[in-house]
Design a protein around this motif. Structure first.
Motif, PDB file in Angstrom:
ATOM      1  N   ASN A 106      13.301  16.491 -20.444  1.00 43.18           N
ATOM      2  CA  ASN A 106      13.770  17.444 -19.440  1.00 43.18           C
ATOM      3  C   ASN A 106      13.360  17.069 -18.018  1.00 43.18           C
ATOM      4  O   ASN A 106      13.713  17.770 -17.070  1.00 43.18           O
ATOM      5  N   ASP A 107      12.614  15.980 -17.870  1.00 40.94           N
ATOM      6  CA  ASP A 107      12.203  15.526 -16.544  1.00 40.94           C
ATOM      7  C   ASP A 107      12.996  14.304 -16.083  1.00 40.94           C
ATOM      8  O   ASP A 107      12.768  13.800 -14.987  1.00 40.94           O
ATOM      9  N   HIS A 108      13.891  13.810 -16.916  1.00 43.22           N
ATOM     10  CA  HIS A 108      14.683  12.636 -16.573  1.00 43.22           C
ATOM     11  C   HIS A 108      16.151  12.911 -16.880  1.00 43.22           C
ATOM     12  O   HIS A 108      16.480  13.672 -17.792  1.00 43.22           O
ATOM     13  N   GLU A 109      17.001  12.256 -16.100  1.00 44.59           N
ATOM     14  CA  GLU A 109      18.437  12.448 -16.290  1.00 44.59           C
ATOM     15  C   GLU A 109      19.008  11.541 -17.374  1.00 44.59           C
ATOM     16  O   GLU A 109      20.014  11.874 -18.002  1.00 44.59           O
ATOM     17  N   PHE A 110      18.361  10.408 -17.592  1.00 50.43           N
ATOM     18  CA  PHE A 110      18.805   9.475 -18.629  1.00 50.43           C
ATOM     19  C   PHE A 110      17.595   8.946 -19.403  1.00 50.43           C
ATOM     20  O   PHE A 110      16.539   8.695 -18.814  1.00 50.43           O
ATOM     21  N   VAL A 111      17.780   8.788 -20.711  1.00 47.25           N
ATOM     22  CA  VAL A 111      16.794   8.126 -21.569  1.00 47.25           C
ATOM     23  C   VAL A 111      17.508   6.975 -22.271  1.00 47.25           C
ATOM     24  O   VAL A 111      18.537   7.184 -22.923  1.00 47.25           O
ATOM     25  N   VAL A 112      16.970   5.763 -22.112  1.00 44.45           N
ATOM     26  CA  VAL A 112      17.552   4.567 -22.725  1.00 44.45           C
ATOM     27  C   VAL A 112      16.615   4.109 -23.840  1.00 44.45           C
ATOM     28  O   VAL A 112      15.431   3.832 -23.588  1.00 44.45           O
TER      29      VAL A 112
ATOM     30  N   ALA B 236      11.119   0.847 -11.548  1.00 38.39           N
ATOM     31  CA  ALA B 236      10.871   0.667 -12.981  1.00 38.39           C
ATOM     32  C   ALA B 236      10.939   2.029 -13.663  1.00 38.39           C
ATOM     33  O   ALA B 236      10.521   3.048 -13.089  1.00 38.39           O
ATOM     34  N   PRO B 237      11.449   2.068 -14.878  1.00 37.07           N
ATOM     35  CA  PRO B 237      11.560   3.344 -15.592  1.00 37.07           C
ATOM     36  C   PRO B 237      10.221   3.817 -16.127  1.00 37.07           C
ATOM     37  O   PRO B 237       9.294   3.020 -16.325  1.00 37.07           O
ATOM     38  N   HIS B 238      10.113   5.114 -16.356  1.00 38.33           N
ATOM     39  CA  HIS B 238       8.994   5.641 -17.152  1.00 38.33           C
ATOM     40  C   HIS B 238       9.201   5.119 -18.571  1.00 38.33           C
ATOM     41  O   HIS B 238      10.301   5.212 -19.120  1.00 38.33           O
ATOM     42  N   HIS B 239       8.171   4.556 -19.169  1.00 34.54           N
ATOM     43  CA  HIS B 239       8.373   3.850 -20.441  1.00 34.54           C
ATOM     44  C   HIS B 239       7.295   4.214 -21.454  1.00 34.54           C
ATOM     45  O   HIS B 239       6.128   4.405 -21.109  1.00 34.54           O
TER      46      HIS B 239
ATOM     47  N   SER C 207      20.884   3.583  -8.793  1.00 40.07           N
ATOM     48  CA  SER C 207      21.882   4.564  -8.372  1.00 40.07           C
ATOM     49  C   SER C 207      21.246   5.912  -8.038  1.00 40.07           C
ATOM     50  O   SER C 207      21.957   6.872  -7.730  1.00 40.07           O
ATOM     51  N   GLY C 208      19.917   5.977  -8.138  1.00 39.25           N
ATOM     52  CA  GLY C 208      19.214   7.185  -7.741  1.00 39.25           C
ATOM     53  C   GLY C 208      18.891   8.151  -8.858  1.00 39.25           C
ATOM     54  O   GLY C 208      18.419   9.262  -8.593  1.00 39.25           O
ATOM     55  N   TYR C 209      19.105   7.757 -10.107  1.00 41.48           N
ATOM     56  CA  TYR C 209      18.828   8.646 -11.234  1.00 41.48           C
ATOM     57  C   TYR C 209      17.407   8.431 -11.742  1.00 41.48           C
ATOM     58  O   TYR C 209      16.843   7.339 -11.638  1.00 41.48           O
ATOM     59  N   SER C 210      16.837   9.480 -12.324  1.00 43.35           N
ATOM     60  CA  SER C 210      15.526   9.362 -12.968  1.00 43.35           C
ATOM     61  C   SER C 210      15.749   8.890 -14.402  1.00 43.35           C
ATOM     62  O   SER C 210      16.543   9.473 -15.142  1.00 43.35           O
ATOM     63  N   VAL C 211      15.044   7.819 -14.778  1.00 40.09           N
ATOM     64  CA  VAL C 211      15.308   7.148 -16.052  1.00 40.09           C
ATOM     65  C   VAL C 211      14.007   6.900 -16.807  1.00 40.09           C
ATOM     66  O   VAL C 211      12.997   6.492 -16.214  1.00 40.09           O
ATOM     67  N   ALA C 212      14.051   7.146 -18.101  1.00 38.07           N
ATOM     68  CA  ALA C 212      12.946   6.791 -18.991  1.00 38.07           C
ATOM     69  C   ALA C 212      13.475   5.845 -20.056  1.00 38.07           C
ATOM     70  O   ALA C 212      14.647   5.934 -20.452  1.00 38.07           O
ATOM     71  N   THR C 213      12.635   4.933 -20.506  1.00 42.86           N
ATOM     72  CA  THR C 213      13.020   4.003 -21.561  1.00 42.86           C
ATOM     73  C   THR C 213      12.054   4.134 -22.735  1.00 42.86           C
ATOM     74  O   THR C 213      10.868   4.434 -22.545  1.00 42.86           O
ATOM     75  N   VAL C 214      12.579   3.892 -23.927  1.00 37.36           N
ATOM     76  CA  VAL C 214      11.793   4.015 -25.145  1.00 37.36           C
ATOM     77  C   VAL C 214      12.018   2.767 -25.986  1.00 37.36           C
ATOM     78  O   VAL C 214      13.160   2.356 -26.210  1.00 37.36           O
TER      79      VAL C 214
END
Length: 311
Positions: free
Chosen positions: A115-121, A81-84, A45-52
């Motif tokens: 602060n560099d991503h819009e969502f963190v999962v 793929a998310p930043h992980h 959907s165009g959002y910046s996402v990181a996963t932990v």
């Protein structure tokens, strides 16, 4: 205890990424699959996402992300793929020292991405750990997948075997309630809790009806919402080795096989789940988040009483 590294000068959490935590103190409920699908949906959907990945032993979400990147290279395709990052279990002489090291790695990792991503999962282990409890306390949205049975329902509450009335809350439900209270006190936010029913049968059974009634009863007591999640489909297990999701393009080059009706049904399930989560990805979602925030702020203010109540 709240994450000191994510707090501003006034003691409240600084505005940053919307944190989604997939949590349940029981393995095999579909947390990692749900987390990956949420992350990919947001990316597409165009959002910046990181996963932990906080499950340092199983590392299911980490493997999922690695498989996705490997398959993209092998098939010569582009897969978002998310930043992980993951937090490995610390091995120290004392539990306190181990928890301190894990806390440091977690907060440093979040500090780099928040602060560099819009969502963190965040994917959590199926057990009560220090990092698991910590993740629940910083969640904006808590997603609790559970298999549609009383075995998994027991993670939330104990019920009477005959009447199916709620006897007492489980340790996990009590922990979530405490986390919501602490989060409210920490930065005046309201944690949105969604219980997701996975592996539901395509045919309604008496047991499913009883689980449904018990969940609705418990939802009234604990204030969570209920959403339908992933059915018992082989296709979801087949996605993992190649890191794909039901939201990726369905053609033979991407899948490595011919797409089927099961692929389309899985995609529809995921879309319905994402709509039920009501994440702040649309004007409606953002308005809903603003309303929740304003409600939290209003409840802190003293009542404006008329003069007849003055001393």
């Amino acid at each position: 205890m709240f994450l000191s590294g994510l707090k501003g000068p006034d003691g409240r959490r600084e505005h940053g990424a919307h944190v989604i935590v997939c949590g349940n103190e029981k393995g095999g409920s579909g947390k990692s699959t749900t987390a990956m699908h949420i992350a990919v949906a947001l990316l597409r959907s165009g959002y910046s996402v990181a996963t932990v990945d906080l499950d340092g032993r199983q590392l299911s979400l980490t493997r999922y992300v690695e498989n996705r990147r490997r398959w993209a290279r092998k098939a010569g395709i582009s897969l978002a793929a998310p930043h992980h990052f993951s937090v490995p279990p610390a091995r120290r002489d004392t539990i306190s020292d181990a928890e301190s090291e894990e806390f440091r790695k977690f907060t440093e990792g979040l500090g780099d991405i928040e602060n560099d991503h819009e969502f963190v999962v965040i994917d959590t282990p199926g057990s009560d750990t220090f990092l698991n409890r910590l993740a629940h306390r910083i969640a904006d949205t808590l997603v609790t997948p559970m298999n549609d049975s009383f075995i998994d329902f027991d993670v939330l509450a104990r019920i009477d075997p005959l009447s199916h009335d709620i006897i007492e809350l489980s340790q996990y439900a009590s922990a979530v309630r405490d986390a919501r209270r602490e989060r409210r006190q920490a930065d005046n936010s309201i944690l949105d809790w969604v219980v997701v029913r996975n592996r539901m049968s395509s045919f309604t059974s008496r047991n499913e009806q009883k689980v449904d009634a018990s969940l609705k009863n418990l939802a009234m007591k604990l204030g969570f919402r209920i959403a339908d999640g992933i059915s018992e489909r082989v296709i979801f297990r087949e996605f993992f080795p190649i890191g794909l999701t039901a939201l990726d393009d369905f053609d033979e080059h991407v899948l490595g096989t011919q797409p089927t009706l099961s692929h389309l049904a899985a995609r529809q399930e995921i879309r319905q789940l994402l709509a039920a989560l009501r994440l702040p990805t649309s004007d409606h979602g953002r308005r809903r988040m603003d309303m929740r925030r304003k409600f939290a702020e209003a409840t802190e203010k003293p009542l404006d009483l008329p003069d007849i109540f003055a001393n």
